[in-house]
Design an enzyme around this catalytic site. Structure first.
Site, PDB file in Angstrom:
ATOM      1  N   ASP A   6      -1.192   1.195   2.639  1.00 19.73           N
ATOM      2  CA  ASP A   6      -1.731   1.908   1.478  1.00 19.73           C
ATOM      3  C   ASP A   6      -3.168   1.427   1.237  1.00 19.73           C
ATOM      4  OD1 ASP A   6      -0.286   3.421  -1.208  1.00 19.73           O
ATOM      5  OD2 ASP A   6      -2.268   2.517  -1.479  1.00 19.73           O
ATOM      6  N   ILE A   7      -4.040   2.355   0.893  1.00 18.52           N
ATOM      7  CA  ILE A   7      -5.456   2.020   0.694  1.00 18.52           C
ATOM      8  C   ILE A   7      -5.675   1.166  -0.561  1.00 18.52           C
ATOM      9  CG2 ILE A   7      -6.186   3.984  -0.742  1.00 18.52           C
ATOM     10  CD1 ILE A   7      -8.548   4.358   1.217  1.00 18.52           C
ATOM     11  N   ASN A  41       7.915   8.210  -5.245  1.00 22.56           N
ATOM     12  CA  ASN A  41       7.487   8.897  -6.465  1.00 22.56           C
ATOM     13  C   ASN A  41       7.561  10.409  -6.236  1.00 22.56           C
ATOM     14  OD1 ASN A  41       6.856   6.427  -7.706  1.00 22.56           O
ATOM     15  ND2 ASN A  41       4.815   6.410  -6.794  1.00 22.56           N
ATOM     16  N   GLY A  98       5.078  10.068 -11.049  1.00 19.49           N
ATOM     17  CA  GLY A  98       3.824   9.398 -10.708  1.00 19.49           C
ATOM     18  C   GLY A  98       3.297   9.742  -9.331  1.00 19.49           C
ATOM     19  N   GLN A  99       3.767  10.852  -8.754  1.00 20.48           N
ATOM     20  CA  GLN A  99       3.297  11.237  -7.416  1.00 20.48           C
ATOM     21  C   GLN A  99       1.876  11.773  -7.496  1.00 20.48           C
ATOM     22  OE1 GLN A  99       5.714  14.219  -5.465  1.00 20.48           O
ATOM     23  NE2 GLN A  99       4.679  13.926  -3.496  1.00 20.48           N
ATOM     24  N   HIS A 155       6.284  10.722   0.773  1.00 18.49           N
ATOM     25  CA  HIS A 155       6.031   9.404   1.367  1.00 18.49           C
ATOM     26  C   HIS A 155       6.903   8.348   0.722  1.00 18.49           C
ATOM     27  CE1 HIS A 155       3.165  10.289  -1.861  1.00 18.49           C
ATOM     28  NE2 HIS A 155       3.237   9.006  -2.193  1.00 18.49           N
ATOM     29  N   LEU A 156       7.288   7.367   1.527  1.00 22.21           N
ATOM     30  CA  LEU A 156       7.961   6.179   1.029  1.00 22.21           C
ATOM     31  C   LEU A 156       6.920   5.079   0.896  1.00 22.21           C
ATOM     32  CD1 LEU A 156      10.391   7.825   2.114  1.00 22.21           C
ATOM     33  CD2 LEU A 156      11.343   5.679   2.993  1.00 22.21           C
ATOM     34  N   HIS A 157       6.943   4.373  -0.229  1.00 24.93           N
ATOM     35  CA  HIS A 157       6.178   3.135  -0.360  1.00 24.93           C
ATOM     36  C   HIS A 157       7.106   1.989   0.043  1.00 24.93           C
ATOM     37  CE1 HIS A 157       2.879   4.714  -3.071  1.00 24.93           C
ATOM     38  NE2 HIS A 157       3.811   5.609  -3.354  1.00 24.93           N
TER      39      HIS A 157
HETATM   40  P1  5GP Z   1       1.819   8.303  -4.882  1.00 26.90           P
HETATM   41  O1  5GP Z   1       1.032   7.945  -6.086  1.00 26.90           O
HETATM   42  O2  5GP Z   1       1.706   9.780  -4.540  1.00 26.90           O
HETATM   43  O3  5GP Z   1       3.250   7.842  -4.921  1.00 26.90           O
HETATM   44  O4  5GP Z   1       1.200   7.487  -3.685  1.00 26.90           O
HETATM   45  C1  5GP Z   1       0.048   7.866  -3.008  1.00 26.90           C
HETATM   46  C2  5GP Z   1      -0.506   6.621  -2.401  1.00 26.90           C
HETATM   47  O5  5GP Z   1      -1.462   6.987  -1.431  1.00 26.90           O
HETATM   48  C3  5GP Z   1      -1.221   5.701  -3.392  1.00 26.90           C
HETATM   49  O6  5GP Z   1      -0.564   4.439  -3.440  1.00 26.90           O
HETATM   50  C4  5GP Z   1      -2.649   5.604  -2.845  1.00 26.90           C
HETATM   51  O7  5GP Z   1      -3.190   4.318  -2.977  1.00 26.90           O
HETATM   52  C5  5GP Z   1      -2.470   6.014  -1.402  1.00 26.90           C
HETATM   53  N1  5GP Z   1      -3.637   6.655  -0.810  1.00 26.90           N
HETATM   54  C6  5GP Z   1      -4.431   7.608  -1.379  1.00 26.90           C
HETATM   55  N2  5GP Z   1      -5.397   7.987  -0.525  1.00 26.90           N
HETATM   56  C7  5GP Z   1      -5.220   7.251   0.603  1.00 26.90           C
HETATM   57  C8  5GP Z   1      -5.916   7.205   1.864  1.00 26.90           C
HETATM   58  O8  5GP Z   1      -6.897   7.914   2.117  1.00 26.90           O
HETATM   59  N3  5GP Z   1      -5.447   6.330   2.791  1.00 26.90           N
HETATM   60  C9  5GP Z   1      -4.364   5.523   2.546  1.00 26.90           C
HETATM   61  N4  5GP Z   1      -3.996   4.681   3.522  1.00 26.90           N
HETATM   62  N5  5GP Z   1      -3.679   5.556   1.380  1.00 26.90           N
HETATM   63  C10 5GP Z   1      -4.109   6.409   0.424  1.00 26.90           C
END
Ligand code: 5GP
Ligand code: ZN
Length: 118
Positions: free
Chosen positions: A35-36, A91, A97-98, A104-106
């Site tokens: 994750d970034i 999420n 909170g998506q 995606h799975l964290h």
């Molecule tokens: P969500 O909030 O949808 O559950 O998770 C999306 C995740 O994607 C966030 O934790 C965010 O930090 C990550 N993310 C967003 N943009 C990028 C990217 O360009 N590269 C990577 N590796 N992760 C990203």
């Protein structure tokens, strides 16, 4: 968002290789990469190569794919030596909170997780 791949979808662009990501895991169905904006010492995302917007957009025909994502997360956790435990988070939608509308799975580990989540 529909379930067709889109050049507007950030994670479809990562799958396509248009946006770089360090693929710590890859199989026929999914990839795993950091994750970034990590929320734990280990914070990886596991995503299907196929565009599915969220669990809310999945159905019974996706059961095997959803299972393969969970199985990949477990395999990655072993390779990342998360022997003390970890958390898998999915999420879904606004209340969940998506922020990226590609399922995606964290995989979070390397610290103690609290409950309830925020
Ligand atoms: P969500 O909030 O949808 O559950 O998770 C999306 C995740 O994607 C966030 O934790 C965010 O930090 C990550 N993310 C967003 N943009 C990028 C990217 O360009 N590269 C990577 N590796 N992760 C990203
Ligand atoms: Zn996508």
């Amino acid at each position: 968002m529909s379930n067709s791949a889109s050049s507007d979808c950030l994670f479809c662009r990562i799958v396509a290789g248009d946006i770089p990501a360090n693929r710590v895991y890859e199989d026929e169905f999914c990839i795993g990469f950091p994750d970034i904006n990590p929320q734990a010492p280990t914070h990886l995302l596991i995503i299907p190569k196929q565009h599915i917007a969220s669990t809310a957009k999945s159905d019974a025909k996706d059961a095997a794919l959803l299972g393969s994502l969970m199985s990949a997360a477990a395999e990655i956790a072993r390779s990342e030596n998360l022997s003390k435990g970890y958390r898998i988070v999915v999420n879904t939608g606004d209340d969940g909170g998506q922020t990226v509308n590609h399922l995606h799975l964290h995989l979070l580990g390397g610290r103690h997780m609290t409950w309830p989540p925020g």
